[in-house]
Design a protein around this motif. Structure first.
Motif, PDB file in Angstrom:
ATOM      1  N   LEU A   1      11.418   9.398   4.686  1.00  0.00           N
ATOM      2  CA  LEU A   1      10.569   9.642   3.509  1.00  0.00           C
ATOM      3  C   LEU A   1       9.074   9.569   3.846  1.00  0.00           C
ATOM      4  O   LEU A   1       8.245  10.085   3.111  1.00  0.00           O
ATOM      5  CB  LEU A   1      10.849   8.576   2.455  1.00  0.00           C
ATOM      6  N   CYS A   2       8.760   8.873   4.947  1.00  0.00           N
ATOM      7  CA  CYS A   2       7.341   8.634   5.280  1.00  0.00           C
ATOM      8  C   CYS A   2       6.594   9.966   5.402  1.00  0.00           C
ATOM      9  O   CYS A   2       7.020  10.859   6.105  1.00  0.00           O
ATOM     10  CB  CYS A   2       7.231   7.842   6.584  1.00  0.00           C
ATOM     11  N   MET A   3       5.464  10.077   4.704  1.00  0.00           N
ATOM     12  CA  MET A   3       4.679  11.325   4.759  1.00  0.00           C
ATOM     13  C   MET A   3       3.490  11.173   5.698  1.00  0.00           C
ATOM     14  O   MET A   3       2.608  12.029   5.723  1.00  0.00           O
ATOM     15  CB  MET A   3       4.199  11.695   3.362  1.00  0.00           C
ATOM     16  N   GLU A   4       3.457  10.055   6.433  1.00  0.00           N
ATOM     17  CA  GLU A   4       2.402   9.802   7.425  1.00  0.00           C
ATOM     18  C   GLU A   4       1.007   9.836   6.787  1.00  0.00           C
ATOM     19  O   GLU A   4       0.069  10.410   7.333  1.00  0.00           O
ATOM     20  CB  GLU A   4       2.520  10.802   8.581  1.00  0.00           C
ATOM     21  N   CYS A   5       0.911   9.220   5.608  1.00  0.00           N
ATOM     22  CA  CYS A   5      -0.365   9.243   4.887  1.00  0.00           C
ATOM     23  C   CYS A   5      -1.406   8.304   5.500  1.00  0.00           C
ATOM     24  O   CYS A   5      -2.594   8.460   5.246  1.00  0.00           O
ATOM     25  CB  CYS A   5      -0.153   8.882   3.421  1.00  0.00           C
ATOM     26  N   GLY A   6      -0.951   7.313   6.269  1.00  0.00           N
ATOM     27  CA  GLY A   6      -1.898   6.434   6.949  1.00  0.00           C
ATOM     28  C   GLY A   6      -2.295   5.194   6.163  1.00  0.00           C
ATOM     29  O   GLY A   6      -3.034   4.342   6.675  1.00  0.00           O
ATOM     30  N   CYS A   7      -1.811   5.040   4.918  1.00  0.00           N
ATOM     31  CA  CYS A   7      -2.219   3.887   4.099  1.00  0.00           C
ATOM     32  C   CYS A   7      -1.849   2.556   4.756  1.00  0.00           C
ATOM     33  O   CYS A   7      -2.629   1.604   4.745  1.00  0.00           O
ATOM     34  CB  CYS A   7      -1.553   3.951   2.727  1.00  0.00           C
ATOM     35  N   CYS A   8      -0.638   2.480   5.324  1.00  0.00           N
ATOM     36  CA  CYS A   8      -0.178   1.211   5.894  1.00  0.00           C
ATOM     37  C   CYS A   8      -1.070   0.774   7.058  1.00  0.00           C
ATOM     38  O   CYS A   8      -1.490  -0.386   7.135  1.00  0.00           O
ATOM     39  CB  CYS A   8       1.287   1.295   6.314  1.00  0.00           C
ATOM     40  N   SER A   9      -1.392   1.724   7.949  1.00  0.00           N
ATOM     41  CA  SER A   9      -2.273   1.384   9.081  1.00  0.00           C
ATOM     42  C   SER A   9      -3.654   1.001   8.573  1.00  0.00           C
ATOM     43  O   SER A   9      -4.288   0.077   9.087  1.00  0.00           O
ATOM     44  CB  SER A   9      -2.430   2.585  10.017  1.00  0.00           C
TER      45      SER A   9
ATOM     46  N   ALA B   1       0.814  -1.223   0.000  1.00  0.00           N
ATOM     47  CA  ALA B   1       0.000   0.000   0.000  1.00  0.00           C
ATOM     48  C   ALA B   1       0.843   1.267   0.000  1.00  0.00           C
ATOM     49  O   ALA B   1       0.384   2.315  -0.441  1.00  0.00           O
ATOM     50  CB  ALA B   1      -0.916   0.005   1.220  1.00  0.00           C
ATOM     51  N   CYS B   2       2.073   1.186   0.491  1.00  0.00           N
ATOM     52  CA  CYS B   2       2.860   2.409   0.676  1.00  0.00           C
ATOM     53  C   CYS B   2       3.246   3.033  -0.673  1.00  0.00           C
ATOM     54  O   CYS B   2       3.906   2.389  -1.491  1.00  0.00           O
ATOM     55  CB  CYS B   2       4.120   2.119   1.487  1.00  0.00           C
ATOM     56  N   PRO B   3       2.865   4.295  -0.899  1.00  0.00           N
ATOM     57  CA  PRO B   3       3.198   4.946  -2.177  1.00  0.00           C
ATOM     58  C   PRO B   3       4.698   5.039  -2.394  1.00  0.00           C
ATOM     59  O   PRO B   3       5.144   5.154  -3.529  1.00  0.00           O
ATOM     60  CB  PRO B   3       2.585   6.333  -2.042  1.00  0.00           C
TER      61      PRO B   3
ATOM     62  N   THR C   1       3.814   4.765  14.655  1.00  0.00           N
ATOM     63  CA  THR C   1       5.171   4.275  14.939  1.00  0.00           C
ATOM     64  C   THR C   1       6.183   4.914  13.984  1.00  0.00           C
ATOM     65  O   THR C   1       7.280   5.300  14.393  1.00  0.00           O
ATOM     66  CB  THR C   1       5.231   2.730  14.815  1.00  0.00           C
ATOM     67  N   ASN C   2       5.788   5.062  12.713  1.00  0.00           N
ATOM     68  CA  ASN C   2       6.684   5.720  11.747  1.00  0.00           C
ATOM     69  C   ASN C   2       6.991   7.144  12.175  1.00  0.00           C
ATOM     70  O   ASN C   2       8.122   7.611  12.056  1.00  0.00           O
ATOM     71  CB  ASN C   2       6.027   5.761  10.357  1.00  0.00           C
ATOM     72  N   LYS C   3       5.969   7.819  12.652  1.00  0.00           N
ATOM     73  CA  LYS C   3       6.135   9.204  13.100  1.00  0.00           C
ATOM     74  C   LYS C   3       7.160   9.245  14.248  1.00  0.00           C
ATOM     75  O   LYS C   3       8.083  10.075  14.247  1.00  0.00           O
ATOM     76  CB  LYS C   3       4.766   9.709  13.582  1.00  0.00           C
TER      77      LYS C   3
HETATM   78  S1  SF4 Z   1       2.342   6.297   6.482  1.00  0.00           S
HETATM   79 FE1  SF4 Z   1       2.783   4.204   5.843  1.00  0.00          FE
HETATM   80  S2  SF4 Z   1       2.018   4.091   3.761  1.00  0.00           S
HETATM   81 FE2  SF4 Z   1       2.204   6.272   4.224  1.00  0.00          FE
HETATM   82  S3  SF4 Z   1       4.251   6.865   3.516  1.00  0.00           S
HETATM   83 FE3  SF4 Z   1       4.448   6.278   5.659  1.00  0.00          FE
HETATM   84  S4  SF4 Z   1       5.027   4.117   5.608  1.00  0.00           S
HETATM   85 FE4  SF4 Z   1       4.203   4.621   3.593  1.00  0.00          FE
END
Ligand code: SF4
Ligand code: SF4
Length: 437
Positions: A402-410, A373-375, A422-424
């Motif tokens: 690089l993570c933009m915290e878009c939320g797709c993975c969750s 899912a991660c762009p 967790t990425n944040k």
């Molecule tokens: S929030 Fe998840 S899906 Fe979105 S950029 Fe970060 S790691 Fe990728």
């Protein structure tokens, strides 16, 4: 392998564009506004007024000498009743200027359309307008309009994807203010030296695509790009790639690949500002969610309390379980509705119980959906493990920054792991470790 792949992923989130046919409606003037000195990316502004000062609509009340900043103007006429600190939605503190309105809405005498002949004067005028990215990021627009490699920038991407669920304020800008958008595009082309323009719209907005194609059909330098409505098509790097094929790698800015990405409402504001000279003093935001009696698009004076905005939408029909400033994927939770409208506020969502289910995290089943899912093709589960074991070199290797915290993975994780959060935290950990080093 490049950061952005040929096949960009993302998540199929429900659109919930309930307010797409709700015309933007100005709310009544509130008794008081609370204007934050921190409404852009970068250091906050210093207040230029004190208790007892009289202000008018458009009076500059805050500014900063920092490079990454934009001035702040009064959205009302009235009297400053306090300059004080509040706790923001993220828990930090910031100064606010509280103004009691006088009902006159008298306009500051200094307001007049800017006189612009060249690029430096254009950049100066955009800074004076207080404009920041209105799509949510809050990046000062005058900096985007003045890239270091100006002669290499040839493309403007107007971002009208509006991929977050619920939000329709950009869509309403297209439907209601197409001439402002065209004027904004013309000014950017003229003063920044842009030769091609791509307007990015998701294909769940056919009326907007048809209208923009009809209005720009005679101009071969402008292309209206219909993007597949998969979240997060409106993320800056994703939109730039989808419309131009240019990849913005880790640590790069769009200008590094010759592109300026500008939100559609920001572009429309430029057109309007050059005509009127009125700085940024109002914001249109989508007000929606199961707890709101009458969802709609509201034109609010910047600094209006959320409670006044909600009152204009018929109040709450039940006690809200969650208040979100922005969309449900990338928005910020706010703890109560005394918080004020900011420049980059494009939505206010009040969710009821049925919209706020909390799931217990389960062990990872190694399905790989978060990676798919991660762009940016990051590996959220691996990042989670590296974060938990304090493995800083691995966080670096996994490119967590690089993570933009878009939320797709969750969103796609069947084990309901809170990967985005967790990425944040992992990004913060890596930043702190790098700074220490
Ligand atoms: S929030 Fe998840 S899906 Fe979105 S950029 Fe970060 S790691 Fe990728
Ligand atoms: S989506 Fe969830 S369960 Fe699947 S690999 Fe990623 S973290 Fe594990």
């Amino acid at each position: 392998m490049s950061v952005l792949q040929k096949t960009l992923k993302g998540a199929k989130v429900a659109h919930f564009k309930n307010t797409e046919n709700c015309e933007s409606t100005p709310m009544p003037l509130p008794k008081e506004v609370c204007i934050s000195m921190s409404q852009h990316m970068g250091p906050p502004c210093n207040p230029l007024v004190k208790k007892g000062d009289a202000v008018k609509v458009g009076t500059m009340i805050g500014d900063s000498e920092a490079f990454l900043s934009a001035p702040i103007h009064s959205s009302v006429s009235g009297t400053v009743s306090a300059v004080e600190e509040i706790v923001t939605a993220t828990g930090s503190r910031c100064q606010v200027v509280i103004i009691q309105t006088d009902g006159e809405q008298a306009v500051d005498e200094a307001i007049k359309p800017p006189e612009i002949e060249n690029h430096p004067e254009f950049v100066k005028a955009i800074r004076a307008s207080g404009l920041v990215g209105l799509g949510g990021a809050g990046f000062p627009t005058h900096i985007k309009m003045n890239p270091k490699n100006l002669s290499e920038v040839d493309t403007l991407v107007v971002n009208a994807a509006e991929c977050e669920p619920y939000i329709t304020s950009d869509y309403r800008t297209i439907i209601e203010r197409p001439q402002d958008i065209l004027d904004g595009i013309a000014a950017i082309k003229k003063y920044v030296g842009i030769t091609q323009v791509k307007i990015a719209v998701e294909n769940n907005k056919p009326q907007a695509i048809e209208m923009l194609r009809r209005l720009t059909g005679d101009d071969p330098s402008i292309e209206v790009c219909s993007l597949k409505a998969i979240y997060p098509k409106g993320a800056e790097k994703v939109t730039a790639y989808e419309t131009t094929g240019r990849v913005i790698k880790e640590g790069m800015l769009p200008a590094d690949v010759g592109v300026i990405v500008e939100n559609v409402t920001t572009t429309a504001f430029i057109g309007q500002y050059l005509r009127t000279g009125m700085p940024l003093v109002t914001k249109t935001l989508t007000v929606d969610g199961g707890a709101v009696a009458e969802p709609k698009n509201v034109v609010a004076p910047i600094g209006a309390h959320f409670s006044d905005v909600i009152d204009f939408c018929g109040g709450y029909k039940c006690t809200p379980k969650k208040l979100i400033m922005g969309g449900p994927m990338m928005g910020t939770l706010v703890f109560d509705d005394t918080y004020p409208v900011l420049k980059n506020n494009n939505a206010l969502l009040a969710f009821d119980e049925s919209q706020t289910a909390v799931y217990e995290e389960q062990p990872c089943i190694r399905c790989g959906r978060c990676i798919q899912a991660c762009p940016y093709h990051l590996m959220p589960r691996m990042i989670e493990k590296a974060y938990e074991s304090d493995n800083i070199p691995m966080l670096h290797k996994l490119k967590v920054s690089l993570c933009m915290e878009c939320g797709c993975c969750s969103f796609v994780c069947p084990a309901k792991r809170n990967l985005t959060f967790t990425n944040k935290m992992a990004k913060q950990k890596l930043r702190a470790a790098t700074a220490k080093k």
